[in-house]
Design an enzyme around this catalytic site. Structure first.
Site, mmCIF file in Angstrom:
data_model
loop_
_atom_site.group_PDB
_atom_site.id
_atom_site.type_symbol
_atom_site.label_atom_id
_atom_site.label_comp_id
_atom_site.label_asym_id
_atom_site.label_seq_id
_atom_site.Cartn_x
_atom_site.Cartn_y
_atom_site.Cartn_z
ATOM 1 N N SER A 57 0.962 -1.250 0.118
ATOM 2 C CA SER A 57 0.138 0.043 -0.140
ATOM 3 C C SER A 57 0.955 1.166 0.133
ATOM 4 O O SER A 57 2.011 1.373 0.547
ATOM 5 C CB SER A 57 -0.833 0.177 1.022
ATOM 6 O OG SER A 57 -1.546 1.503 1.454
ATOM 7 N N ARG A 59 -1.351 4.920 -0.666
ATOM 8 C CA ARG A 59 -2.186 5.568 -0.280
ATOM 9 C C ARG A 59 -2.720 5.389 1.290
ATOM 10 O O ARG A 59 -2.988 6.043 2.169
ATOM 11 C CB ARG A 59 -3.635 5.817 -1.121
ATOM 12 C CG ARG A 59 -3.247 6.783 -2.154
ATOM 13 C CD ARG A 59 -4.014 6.209 -3.405
ATOM 14 N NE ARG A 59 -2.962 4.973 -3.887
ATOM 15 C CZ ARG A 59 -2.110 5.026 -4.606
ATOM 16 N NH1 ARG A 59 -1.435 6.070 -5.087
ATOM 17 N NH2 ARG A 59 -1.254 3.899 -5.066
ATOM 18 N N THR A 60 -3.167 4.013 1.312
ATOM 19 C CA THR A 60 -4.039 3.250 2.787
ATOM 20 C C THR A 60 -3.002 3.605 3.807
ATOM 21 O O THR A 60 -3.560 4.205 4.862
ATOM 22 C CB THR A 60 -4.430 2.057 2.422
ATOM 23 O OG1 THR A 60 -5.198 2.065 1.399
ATOM 24 C CG2 THR A 60 -5.235 1.599 3.667
ATOM 25 N N ARG A 108 -5.765 -4.416 6.155
ATOM 26 C CA ARG A 108 -5.642 -4.649 4.423
ATOM 27 C C ARG A 108 -5.513 -5.996 4.489
ATOM 28 O O ARG A 108 -4.343 -6.405 4.636
ATOM 29 C CB ARG A 108 -4.777 -3.597 3.815
ATOM 30 C CG ARG A 108 -4.624 -4.294 2.532
ATOM 31 C CD ARG A 108 -3.818 -3.243 1.511
ATOM 32 N NE ARG A 108 -4.778 -2.180 1.085
ATOM 33 C CZ ARG A 108 -4.494 -1.315 0.403
ATOM 34 N NH1 ARG A 108 -3.370 -1.312 -0.398
ATOM 35 N NH2 ARG A 108 -5.354 -0.471 0.035
ATOM 36 N N HIS A 135 -13.540 -2.379 -0.722
ATOM 37 C CA HIS A 135 -12.660 -1.392 -0.359
ATOM 38 C C HIS A 135 -13.524 -0.097 0.102
ATOM 39 O O HIS A 135 -13.510 0.867 -0.557
ATOM 40 C CB HIS A 135 -11.801 -0.785 -1.617
ATOM 41 C CG HIS A 135 -10.411 -0.054 -1.128
ATOM 42 N ND1 HIS A 135 -10.147 0.231 0.081
ATOM 43 C CD2 HIS A 135 -9.397 0.313 -2.189
ATOM 44 C CE1 HIS A 135 -8.964 0.961 0.153
ATOM 45 N NE2 HIS A 135 -8.454 0.949 -1.159
ATOM 46 N N GLN A 138 -11.824 3.625 0.141
ATOM 47 C CA GLN A 138 -11.788 4.265 -1.003
ATOM 48 C C GLN A 138 -12.971 4.728 -1.582
ATOM 49 O O GLN A 138 -13.139 6.038 -2.125
ATOM 50 C CB GLN A 138 -11.370 3.001 -2.040
ATOM 51 C CG GLN A 138 -11.112 3.802 -3.394
ATOM 52 C CD GLN A 138 -9.917 4.599 -3.426
ATOM 53 O OE1 GLN A 138 -8.988 3.946 -3.175
ATOM 54 N NE2 GLN A 138 -10.156 5.825 -3.948
ATOM 55 N N ASN A 166 -13.087 -5.845 -6.102
ATOM 56 C CA ASN A 166 -13.557 -5.057 -4.902
ATOM 57 C C ASN A 166 -13.961 -3.566 -4.740
ATOM 58 O O ASN A 166 -14.875 -3.436 -4.091
ATOM 59 C CB ASN A 166 -12.394 -5.232 -3.915
ATOM 60 C CG ASN A 166 -11.042 -5.154 -4.458
ATOM 61 O OD1 ASN A 166 -10.970 -4.437 -5.580
ATOM 62 N ND2 ASN A 166 -9.879 -5.120 -3.796
ATOM 63 N N SER A 231 -5.741 -7.191 -9.838
ATOM 64 C CA SER A 231 -5.817 -6.739 -8.474
ATOM 65 C C SER A 231 -4.558 -7.327 -7.703
ATOM 66 O O SER A 231 -4.100 -8.267 -8.178
ATOM 67 C CB SER A 231 -7.079 -6.931 -7.714
ATOM 68 O OG SER A 231 -7.904 -5.937 -8.291
ATOM 69 N N CYS A 267 -8.630 4.805 -8.566
ATOM 70 C CA CYS A 267 -8.301 4.612 -7.200
ATOM 71 C C CYS A 267 -6.833 4.486 -6.956
ATOM 72 O O CYS A 267 -6.326 5.001 -5.898
ATOM 73 C CB CYS A 267 -8.970 3.390 -6.574
ATOM 74 S SG CYS A 267 -8.638 1.939 -7.414
ATOM 75 N N ARG A 295 -8.711 10.442 0.461
ATOM 76 C CA ARG A 295 -8.591 9.293 1.359
ATOM 77 C C ARG A 295 -8.312 9.809 2.903
ATOM 78 O O ARG A 295 -9.082 9.149 3.651
ATOM 79 C CB ARG A 295 -7.402 8.320 0.914
ATOM 80 C CG ARG A 295 -7.671 7.575 -0.355
ATOM 81 C CD ARG A 295 -8.712 6.814 -0.305
ATOM 82 N NE ARG A 295 -8.533 5.506 0.718
ATOM 83 C CZ ARG A 295 -7.775 4.605 0.360
ATOM 84 N NH1 ARG A 295 -7.097 4.320 -0.459
ATOM 85 N NH2 ARG A 295 -7.743 3.736 1.565
HETATM 86 N N1 NVA Z 1 -8.570 -3.400 -7.277
HETATM 87 C C1 NVA Z 1 -7.238 -2.967 -6.717
HETATM 88 C C2 NVA Z 1 -7.203 -1.817 -5.681
HETATM 89 C C3 NVA Z 1 -6.209 -1.195 -5.290
HETATM 90 C C4 NVA Z 1 -6.349 0.004 -4.411
HETATM 91 C C5 NVA Z 1 -6.691 -4.186 -5.836
HETATM 92 O O1 NVA Z 1 -7.338 -4.899 -5.224
HETATM 93 O O2 NVA Z 1 -5.278 -4.452 -5.867
HETATM 94 N N1 CP Z 2 -6.349 3.107 -3.461
HETATM 95 C C1 CP Z 2 -5.318 2.505 -2.607
HETATM 96 O O1 CP Z 2 -5.884 1.950 -1.806
HETATM 97 O O2 CP Z 2 -3.947 2.630 -2.618
HETATM 98 P P1 CP Z 2 -3.013 1.788 -1.904
HETATM 99 O O3 CP Z 2 -3.097 0.479 -2.612
HETATM 100 O O4 CP Z 2 -1.642 2.530 -2.463
HETATM 101 O O5 CP Z 2 -3.048 1.901 -0.481
#
Ligand code: NVA
Ligand code: CP
Length: 309
Positions: A57, A59-60, A108, A135, A138, A166, A231, A267, A295
């Site tokens: 991750s 952003r999260t 996560r 998610h 998001q 998701n 993903s 996202c 976010r």
């Molecule tokens: N659908 C993507 C979203 C990432 C924020 C994943 O699960 O990897």
């Molecule tokens: N959009 C999102 O959740 O980004 P990360 O996977 O970088 O947290």
């Protein structure tokens, strides 16, 4: 947890419309305060948050950790090698131990059942930072971004182009609470979970369409939304998916079919040149960076709600 209202934030549809709108209003308020440079609002003072990441991750991790800190709290990052939930230790043990140290847990994870188990055994609120199924943080940030740019979410047409993943499930769960027009256009056999589609349709709140024709789907869109085709956890399918998803790339031609009022959202992280072209992501109507910023603001409000503050 013994409260009538759920304090966990696991699915948007666990809340009614008034609560979701209240959280979004709170996000706007606290965002304005933070952006003004005011650092005197410290509702999380003396509080700690455990953040469990079984997946990568940017952003999260950064938005939760920064947001919690800016409002006075301390967040701990626990990466994929640290807790190894379900491998080094059972989920129900992790839940009960962390609940004795921390005021809130953000996670996560891969399997959605794992976050349900974590929430079941934790005695502090659990916030879903993405699972294979959904998610919600998001899509709360996305709703905030749409409200800021269009004025309101109600009545808008949001067209998601790509994999029924998701992100789509969280859009569908939002659509079962707040009325708008949600379209998911994806290749055949990459549709979102049928039960979730039915749940959203049964709610009778929003117009829901699932189609395999992107060109038709995007007409009149207020928002064209894209996400990666493979993903996290599916990266070995990436080259196969690139073939199957031909025609689902958001390019200039598709944005032109959507029309002049359409914003582009994603996202992130994005694979430029795969699900979206460089040109579309860099265009003036692309709002991917305000979206990413939100976010933090949406999650601050979610955490305030979860902690009853
Ligand atoms: N659908 C993507 C979203 C990432 C924020 C994943 O699960 O990897
Ligand atoms: N959009 C999102 O959740 O980004 P990360 O996977 O970088 O947290």
């Amino acid at each position: 947890k013994g409260k009538t209202e759920p304090r966990d934030f696991l699915h948007i549809s666990d809340f009614d419309k008034a609560t979701i709108l209240k959280i979004l209003d709170r996000a706007k308020e606290v965002k304005a305060l933070i952006k003004s440079g005011d650092r005197s609002y410290l509702p999380f003072k003396g509080k700690t948050m455990a953040m469990i990441f079984a997946k990568p991750s940017m952003r999260t991790r950064v938005s939760f950790e920064t947001g919690f800190f800016l409002l006075g709290g301390h967040a701990l990052y626990l990466g994929p090698d640290d807790i190894q939930m379900g491998k080094r230790e059972e989920t129900r043990d992790v839940a009960r131990v962390l609940s004795r140290y921390n005021d809130v847990i953000m996670a996560r994870l891969f399997a959605h059942q794992d976050i349900l188990d974590l929430a079941k055994y934790a005695t502090v609120p659990v916030i879903n930072g993405l699972t294979d199924y959904n998610h919600p943080c998001q899509i709360m940030a996305d709703a905030l971004t749409i409200i800021e740019h269009i004025g309101q979410l109600e009545g808008t047409k949001v067209v998601y182009v790509g994999d029924g993943n998701n992100i789509v499930h969280s859009w569908l769960l939002l659509a079962s609470v707040i009325p708008f027009h949600f379209v998911c256009t994806c290749p055949k056999d990459f549709e979102p979970d049928q039960k979730t589609v039915e749940k959203a349709r049964r709610a009778g709140i929003s117009k829901i369409e699932i189609t395999n024709d992107p060109k038709e789907a995007v007409r009149g869109a207020d928002v064209v939304y894209s996400d990666v085709w493979a993903s996290m956890g599916q990266k070995e399918e990436a080259s196969y998916r690139r073939q199957v998803f031909q025609g689902f790339q958001v390019d200039k031609a598709l944005m032109q079919l959507a029309g002049p009022k359409a914003y582009f959202m994603h996202c992130l992280p994005a694979e430029r040149g795969v699900e979206v072209t460089d040109e579309v992501i860099e265009a003036p109507n692309s709002i991917v960076f305000p979206q990413a910023e939100n976010r933090m603001h949406a999650q601050n409000a979610i955490m305030l709600h979860a902690l009853g503050l």
